[in-house]
Design a protein around this motif. Structure first.
Motif, PDB file in Angstrom:
ATOM      1  N   VAL A   1      20.086  38.975  32.564  1.00 23.64           N
ATOM      2  CA  VAL A   1      21.355  38.009  32.046  1.00 23.64           C
ATOM      3  C   VAL A   1      21.397  37.155  33.073  1.00 23.64           C
ATOM      4  N   SER A   2      21.444  37.448  34.363  1.00 26.01           N
ATOM      5  CA  SER A   2      21.763  36.249  35.557  1.00 26.01           C
ATOM      6  C   SER A   2      21.343  36.827  36.646  1.00 26.01           C
ATOM      7  N   ASN A   3      20.725  35.858  37.418  1.00 27.64           N
ATOM      8  CA  ASN A   3      20.515  36.323  38.963  1.00 27.64           C
ATOM      9  C   ASN A   3      21.573  35.354  39.869  1.00 27.64           C
ATOM     10  N   GLU A   4      22.531  34.807  39.199  1.00 25.74           N
ATOM     11  CA  GLU A   4      23.296  33.781  40.055  1.00 25.74           C
ATOM     12  C   GLU A   4      24.812  34.438  40.362  1.00 25.74           C
ATOM     13  N   SER A   5      25.102  34.742  41.667  1.00 29.55           N
ATOM     14  CA  SER A   5      26.205  35.499  42.115  1.00 29.55           C
ATOM     15  C   SER A   5      27.525  34.957  41.659  1.00 29.55           C
ATOM     16  N   SER A   6      27.551  33.622  41.698  1.00 31.98           N
ATOM     17  CA  SER A   6      28.643  32.646  41.616  1.00 31.98           C
ATOM     18  C   SER A   6      28.987  32.665  40.062  1.00 31.98           C
ATOM     19  N   GLU A   7      27.977  32.997  39.312  1.00 28.80           N
ATOM     20  CA  GLU A   7      28.169  33.145  37.867  1.00 28.80           C
ATOM     21  C   GLU A   7      28.504  34.463  37.150  1.00 28.80           C
ATOM     22  N   ILE A   8      27.905  35.321  37.996  1.00 35.53           N
ATOM     23  CA  ILE A   8      28.362  36.846  37.621  1.00 35.53           C
ATOM     24  C   ILE A   8      29.644  37.180  38.110  1.00 35.53           C
ATOM     25  N   ILE A   9      30.301  36.802  38.904  1.00 32.94           N
ATOM     26  CA  ILE A   9      31.419  37.061  39.249  1.00 32.94           C
ATOM     27  C   ILE A   9      32.568  36.209  38.427  1.00 32.94           C
ATOM     28  N   ARG A  10      32.334  35.339  37.795  1.00 35.10           N
ATOM     29  CA  ARG A  10      33.211  34.695  36.630  1.00 35.10           C
ATOM     30  C   ARG A  10      32.998  35.378  35.242  1.00 35.10           C
ATOM     31  N   MET A  11      31.783  35.801  35.169  1.00 31.84           N
ATOM     32  CA  MET A  11      31.686  36.829  34.092  1.00 31.84           C
ATOM     33  C   MET A  11      32.591  38.194  34.094  1.00 31.84           C
ATOM     34  N   PHE A  12      32.419  38.717  35.299  1.00 31.87           N
ATOM     35  CA  PHE A  12      33.051  39.918  35.630  1.00 31.87           C
ATOM     36  C   PHE A  12      34.702  39.635  35.494  1.00 31.87           C
ATOM     37  N   ASN A  13      35.010  38.410  35.736  1.00 34.80           N
ATOM     38  CA  ASN A  13      36.255  38.007  35.999  1.00 34.80           C
ATOM     39  C   ASN A  13      37.237  38.307  34.632  1.00 34.80           C
ATOM     40  N   SER A  14      36.378  37.750  33.416  1.00 33.95           N
ATOM     41  CA  SER A  14      37.248  37.683  32.331  1.00 33.95           C
ATOM     42  C   SER A  14      36.481  38.219  31.279  1.00 33.95           C
ATOM     43  N   ALA A  15      35.149  38.454  30.862  1.00 38.41           N
ATOM     44  CA  ALA A  15      34.464  38.752  29.799  1.00 38.41           C
ATOM     45  C   ALA A  15      34.820  40.010  29.317  1.00 38.41           C
ATOM     46  N   PHE A  16      35.479  41.153  30.105  1.00 36.06           N
ATOM     47  CA  PHE A  16      35.465  42.467  29.807  1.00 36.06           C
ATOM     48  C   PHE A  16      37.027  42.856  29.702  1.00 36.06           C
ATOM     49  N   ASP A  17      38.034  41.558  29.868  1.00 39.70           N
ATOM     50  CA  ASP A  17      39.365  42.139  29.535  1.00 39.70           C
ATOM     51  C   ASP A  17      39.802  42.777  28.534  1.00 39.70           C
ATOM     52  N   HIS A  18      39.252  42.364  27.390  1.00 37.95           N
ATOM     53  CA  HIS A  18      39.682  42.828  26.114  1.00 37.95           C
ATOM     54  C   HIS A  18      39.154  44.350  26.036  1.00 37.95           C
ATOM     55  N   ILE A  19      38.240  44.888  27.051  1.00 40.54           N
ATOM     56  CA  ILE A  19      37.823  46.259  26.701  1.00 40.54           C
ATOM     57  C   ILE A  19      38.646  46.929  27.858  1.00 40.54           C
ATOM     58  N   THR A  20      38.808  46.452  29.073  1.00 41.36           N
ATOM     59  CA  THR A  20      39.548  47.212  30.183  1.00 41.36           C
ATOM     60  C   THR A  20      40.927  46.983  30.127  1.00 41.36           C
ATOM     61  N   GLY A  21      41.421  45.871  29.594  1.00 44.78           N
ATOM     62  CA  GLY A  21      42.926  45.645  29.836  1.00 44.78           C
ATOM     63  C   GLY A  21      43.300  45.140  31.281  1.00 44.78           C
ATOM     64  N   ASN A  22      42.407  44.875  32.030  1.00 42.14           N
ATOM     65  CA  ASN A  22      42.242  44.315  33.425  1.00 42.14           C
ATOM     66  C   ASN A  22      42.566  42.899  33.255  1.00 42.14           C
ATOM     67  N   THR A  23      43.844  42.063  33.460  1.00 41.08           N
ATOM     68  CA  THR A  23      43.849  41.021  33.396  1.00 41.08           C
ATOM     69  C   THR A  23      44.210  40.083  34.531  1.00 41.08           C
ATOM     70  N   LEU A  24      43.617  40.647  35.824  1.00 47.84           N
ATOM     71  CA  LEU A  24      43.768  40.107  36.967  1.00 47.84           C
ATOM     72  C   LEU A  24      42.884  38.690  36.798  1.00 47.84           C
TER      73      LEU A  24
END
Length: 324
Positions: free
Chosen positions: A145-168
């Motif tokens: 998918v990606s090997n760019e860390s700055s973009e991976i952390i932004r994916m992790f920040n919001s892409a899965f919120d609807h699954i985890t319920g973690n809205t930090l």
């Protein structure tokens, strides 16, 4: 730190002769995005939908860029959704390997391959570029998918919120402009600045890197005398992008990379701030100082030709930070 050229491995270091002794970091080659519905992100192509169990993260515990992604995986409650493999800390003639004779090195949990470069060629047989971590792998499509860390952390920040319920939210929309300004300076003079100093092969290149590094550390010390975190009372991605460099500073960069004007622990606010972040729930488990020291001092024989592992400063990471 070798590279692949048309899918073939080359054991060659960065060419600093052509840049007057300056270290120039390569750009990431895979820039797709995981999104909630699989739509295309800011770069790359569509088809990477956020789903539990679909993605795998390849990291080095030694690498500050990969460390960011481990932290976000923890803070955003993704440890059960995204699996992880960690490479061996030694990066020698074969680059990053999946050897398991070091505590914490897991091997390749997906394919049992011997080298990290094999993950790149599995995604693209004729790939060219540096073989770096982190790598975010899609098990379903069988590609990176990606090997760019700055973009991976932004994916992790919001892409899965609807699954985890973690809205930090570490990338709040109202603060993005200011975060980007801070990120830009920290990346150029601190995150990458320690490498520009450490990998310099001329006095002029070293001098050009070391002064901005300590100017920025002085600026951060003053900024953090007024606020708990870089943006105020709440943690943002700017804090975590900075943290992974600061966590390695006294153990590695101060000595190995000649960033020795001052130690991090000489800055009262910065040192307390770094401990504050380290003591955030779950972060200590993502932090492997043994991998950090081993990797840098043992792998970089152009800097440390005898591969002598130093005695390191005694740092009390559990000391109360007093920044509540």
């Amino acid at each position: 730190m070798g590279f692949l050229q048309d899918g073939k491995w080359n054991d060659s270091w960065y060419d600093t002769k052509s840049t007057g002794g300056k270290f120039v970091r390569s750009t990431a080659g895979f820039r797709n995005w995981i999104t909630p519905d699989g739509a295309a992100g800011p770069t790359g192509e569509s088809g990477f939908k956020a789903e539990a169990g679909r993605y795998h993260l390849y990291v080095s515990y030694a690498c500050p860029w990969a460390h960011r992604t481990l932290i976000f995986r923890t803070l955003k409650g993704l440890t059960a959704l995204i699996t992880v493999s960690a490479v061996h800390p030694d990066m020698l003639s074969d680059g990053w390997t999946f050897s398991t004779d070091f505590n914490g090195a897991t091997g390749d949990d997906l394919f049992g391959l011997p080298y990290l470069r094999d993950i790149y060629t599995r995604a693209m047989p004729d790939v060219s570029g540096r073989v770096t971590v982190p790598i975010l792998w899609d098990k379903e499509r069988g590609t990176i998918v990606s090997n760019e860390s700055s973009e991976i952390i932004r994916m992790f920040n919001s892409a899965f919120d609807h699954i985890t319920g973690n809205t930090l939210d570490f990338w709040p929309e109202a603060e993005r402009h200011e975060i980007e300004k801070v990120n830009e300076r920290i990346y150029d003079t601190v995150n990458n600045g320690v490498y520009k100093a450490g990998f310099a092969t001329s006095q002029d290149a070293y001098d050009a890197a070391i002064t901005p590094l300590f100017d920025t550390l002085d600026w951060l010390e003053e900024r953090l005398s007024k606020t708990r975190y870089l943006m105020g009372d709440n943690q943002t991605e700017a804090d975590w992008r900075l943290f992974t460099t600061l966590a390695r500073f006294d153990l590695v960069y101060h000595g190995h990379f000649k960033c020795n004007k001052r130690m991090l622990k000489d800055y009262p606010n910065l040192w307390a701030y770094t401990r504050d972040l380290y003591q955030t729930q779950g972060v200590a488990k993502t932090t492997r100082f043994d991998h950090c020291v081993r990797h840098y001092y043992y792998s970089h024989d152009m800097i440390n030709p005898h591969r002598i592992l130093p005695i390191t400063p005694e740092l009390d990471w559990s000391e109360p930070h007093g920044r509540d």
